[in-house]
Design a protein around this motif. Structure first.
Motif, mmCIF file in Angstrom:
data_model
loop_
_atom_site.group_PDB
_atom_site.id
_atom_site.type_symbol
_atom_site.label_atom_id
_atom_site.label_comp_id
_atom_site.label_asym_id
_atom_site.label_seq_id
_atom_site.Cartn_x
_atom_site.Cartn_y
_atom_site.Cartn_z
ATOM 1 N N UNK A 22 35.591 47.139 52.215
ATOM 2 C CA UNK A 22 35.919 45.742 52.529
ATOM 3 C C UNK A 22 37.355 45.419 52.121
ATOM 4 N N UNK A 23 37.779 45.923 50.967
ATOM 5 C CA UNK A 23 39.155 45.705 50.521
ATOM 6 C C UNK A 23 40.153 46.416 51.439
ATOM 7 N N UNK A 24 39.784 47.593 51.952
ATOM 8 C CA UNK A 24 40.650 48.312 52.886
ATOM 9 C C UNK A 24 40.822 47.494 54.170
ATOM 10 N N UNK A 25 39.724 46.956 54.685
ATOM 11 C CA UNK A 25 39.795 46.130 55.891
ATOM 12 C C UNK A 25 40.619 44.866 55.643
ATOM 13 N N UNK B 57 37.051 41.854 47.220
ATOM 14 C CA UNK B 57 35.669 42.283 47.430
ATOM 15 C C UNK B 57 35.284 43.357 46.419
ATOM 16 N N UNK B 58 33.988 43.587 46.319
ATOM 17 C CA UNK B 58 33.503 44.588 45.368
ATOM 18 C C UNK B 58 33.499 45.987 45.955
ATOM 19 N N UNK B 59 33.536 46.087 47.272
ATOM 20 C CA UNK B 59 33.501 47.418 47.875
ATOM 21 C C UNK B 59 34.901 47.847 48.319
ATOM 22 N N UNK B 60 35.121 49.127 48.270
ATOM 23 C CA UNK B 60 36.403 49.715 48.643
ATOM 24 C C UNK B 60 36.683 49.499 50.126
#
Length: 138
Positions: free
Chosen positions: A82-85, A77-80
């Motif tokens: 979303x990538x954390x989730x 993903x482009x957002x931090x």
């Protein structure tokens, strides 16, 4: 808290996450923003039950290091956030898959019809091959 089952949870302080730059093409932001997540989870230092630890350490997964640390990199993903989730979800799925036992295989026999069909096809094939033999004049 990462919920694994009704009774097993992992505290946030046992999961080490760091933001890194994503790989690949990305345009103007790719060299400035660290949106990918590197998740590290040390199995032996965790508060998981012993049976969970044993099953996880026996995994032959490329995300598991020799020291018993699970390393997951999420950069889809482009957002931090979303990538954390995504990284936490992957860790949760890995632990759940390790603890679930595979379903035992039940032995089965081929049906009579399938056995008969197989033998008929073999005899038919045998006849075809014997017809290919040399022709002798009598």
């Amino acid at each position: 808290m990462l919920q694994i089952s009704h009774t097993v949870t992992i505290p946030e302080n046992e999961i080490e996450m760091s933001a890194v730059r994503s790989q690949g093409a990305g345009g103007q932001n790719v060299n400035k923003v660290a949106t990918a997540i590197h998740l590290r989870f040390d199995i032996m230092a965790s508060s998981l039950p012993d049976r969970y630890k044993e099953r996880l350490l026996k995994l032959s997964d490329q995300r598991l290091t020799k020291e018993g640390v699970i390393v997951i990199k999420a950069q889809e993903h482009r957002s931090l956030e979303q990538n954390r989730e995504e990284a936490l979800q992957r860790l949760q799925e890995l632990i759940k898959s390790a603890i679930s036992l595979p379903k035992p295989r039940k032995k089965s026999k081929p049906t009579r019809a399938s056995q008969r069909k197989r033998l008929d096809s073999k005899t038919k094939r045998s006849q075809i091959k014997t017809m290919r033999g040399k022709v002798t004049d009598e």
